[in-house]
Design an enzyme around this catalytic site. Sequence first.
Site, PDB file in Angstrom:
ATOM      1  N   GLU A 143     -13.551 -18.736 -43.119  1.00  0.00           N
ATOM      2  CA  GLU A 143     -14.789 -18.080 -42.692  1.00  0.00           C
ATOM      3  C   GLU A 143     -15.967 -18.500 -43.566  1.00  0.00           C
ATOM      4  O   GLU A 143     -15.955 -18.264 -44.773  1.00  0.00           O
ATOM      5  CB  GLU A 143     -14.631 -16.556 -42.778  1.00  0.00           C
ATOM      6  CG  GLU A 143     -15.901 -15.797 -42.405  1.00  0.00           C
ATOM      7  CD  GLU A 143     -15.821 -14.313 -42.736  1.00  0.00           C
ATOM      8  OE1 GLU A 143     -16.580 -13.536 -42.137  1.00  0.00           O
ATOM      9  OE2 GLU A 143     -14.998 -13.937 -43.595  1.00  0.00           O
ATOM     10  N   ASP A 178     -18.150 -15.201 -38.104  1.00  0.00           N
ATOM     11  CA  ASP A 178     -18.818 -13.927 -38.345  1.00  0.00           C
ATOM     12  C   ASP A 178     -20.289 -14.092 -37.977  1.00  0.00           C
ATOM     13  O   ASP A 178     -21.031 -14.819 -38.637  1.00  0.00           O
ATOM     14  CB  ASP A 178     -18.667 -13.533 -39.819  1.00  0.00           C
ATOM     15  CG  ASP A 178     -19.156 -12.113 -40.091  1.00  0.00           C
ATOM     16  OD1 ASP A 178     -20.306 -11.802 -39.703  1.00  0.00           O
ATOM     17  OD2 ASP A 178     -18.411 -11.334 -40.704  1.00  0.00           O
ATOM     18  N   GLN A 208     -16.395 -11.763 -35.748  1.00  0.00           N
ATOM     19  CA  GLN A 208     -16.784 -10.511 -36.392  1.00  0.00           C
ATOM     20  C   GLN A 208     -18.272 -10.272 -36.185  1.00  0.00           C
ATOM     21  O   GLN A 208     -19.046 -11.227 -36.008  1.00  0.00           O
ATOM     22  CB  GLN A 208     -16.455 -10.536 -37.887  1.00  0.00           C
ATOM     23  CG  GLN A 208     -14.961 -10.471 -38.172  1.00  0.00           C
ATOM     24  CD  GLN A 208     -14.633 -10.503 -39.646  1.00  0.00           C
ATOM     25  OE1 GLN A 208     -15.269 -11.206 -40.418  1.00  0.00           O
ATOM     26  NE2 GLN A 208     -13.620  -9.754 -40.051  1.00  0.00           N
ATOM     27  N   GLU A 244     -17.108  -5.449 -38.477  1.00  0.00           N
ATOM     28  CA  GLU A 244     -17.149  -5.448 -39.940  1.00  0.00           C
ATOM     29  C   GLU A 244     -18.555  -5.058 -40.406  1.00  0.00           C
ATOM     30  O   GLU A 244     -19.310  -5.881 -40.906  1.00  0.00           O
ATOM     31  CB  GLU A 244     -16.747  -6.821 -40.484  1.00  0.00           C
ATOM     32  CG  GLU A 244     -16.458  -6.796 -41.976  1.00  0.00           C
ATOM     33  CD  GLU A 244     -16.102  -8.159 -42.541  1.00  0.00           C
ATOM     34  OE1 GLU A 244     -15.150  -8.230 -43.338  1.00  0.00           O
ATOM     35  OE2 GLU A 244     -16.768  -9.144 -42.183  1.00  0.00           O
TER      36      GLU A 244
END
Length: 265
Positions: A143, A178, A208, A244
């Site tokens: 990530e 993300d 995310q 998140e």
Amino acid sequence: MPRFAANLSMMYTEVDFPARFAAAAKDGFTGVEYLFPYDYPALQLRELLDADNLQQVLFNAPPGNWAAGERGLASLPGREDEFKRGFDQALEYARVLGNRHIHVMAGLIQPEQDSARHRAVYLGNLAYAALLASRENVTVLIEPINTRDMPGYFLSEQNTAQEICEEIGVSHLQVQFDIYHCQIMEGDITRKLQRDMHRPQAGIGHIQIAGVPDRHEPSDGELNYPYLFQLLDDLGYAGWIGCEYRPRAGTSEGVAWIRPWQAAK
């Protein structure tokens, strides 16, 4: 149709960690993710999942000494054996929890350190982890994390992450996209999702979300998440979307944003 997983490291912090599973289920979540499971026996976590019919979606491999500021081991020279032991532990938990995605954190690098050496170690550790994971139908995720929240993090850009996956060229290694981190570092979310969703020898394995810039509810901030959710459907993304974010106030009081998608199922 989006499938949302509550991130129990950031959400439901009003209660102790074991109680967060039931709290998430009560609010309509069917999946959960969190940073690390290792403070609890795997069988205890399995019981918490089963009690509310929840699916374990994601957790991280051991990151080193988190309390001392370490943020992963995968790119750190001299820590290869520790990384391998940690990943073996992560796979043990994945077997019990039914988890199919493990995020491997890269770690921090200082400006004076040799980035090429870190990269070589990173690629070697990822190849090792992906090979082990493939034998159990588990996917390793890397990530990119924004350097405002995590200064010095080794991996911060989407294209770099995709290129690393392609260079290693093994199955069961993908990118964790993300949207919060990407918006801060690069923007142009739509084009990156279109470019990378089904990229050969890489692609996006997990999404995310959080509001930008303050990492609160996705309904809060500069991004148009309803548009992005529709885009993910149009691109054929069938995975989970991890929530998140840090609730602005109480977690349950702030989940109204998810109701239209829960009602549509």
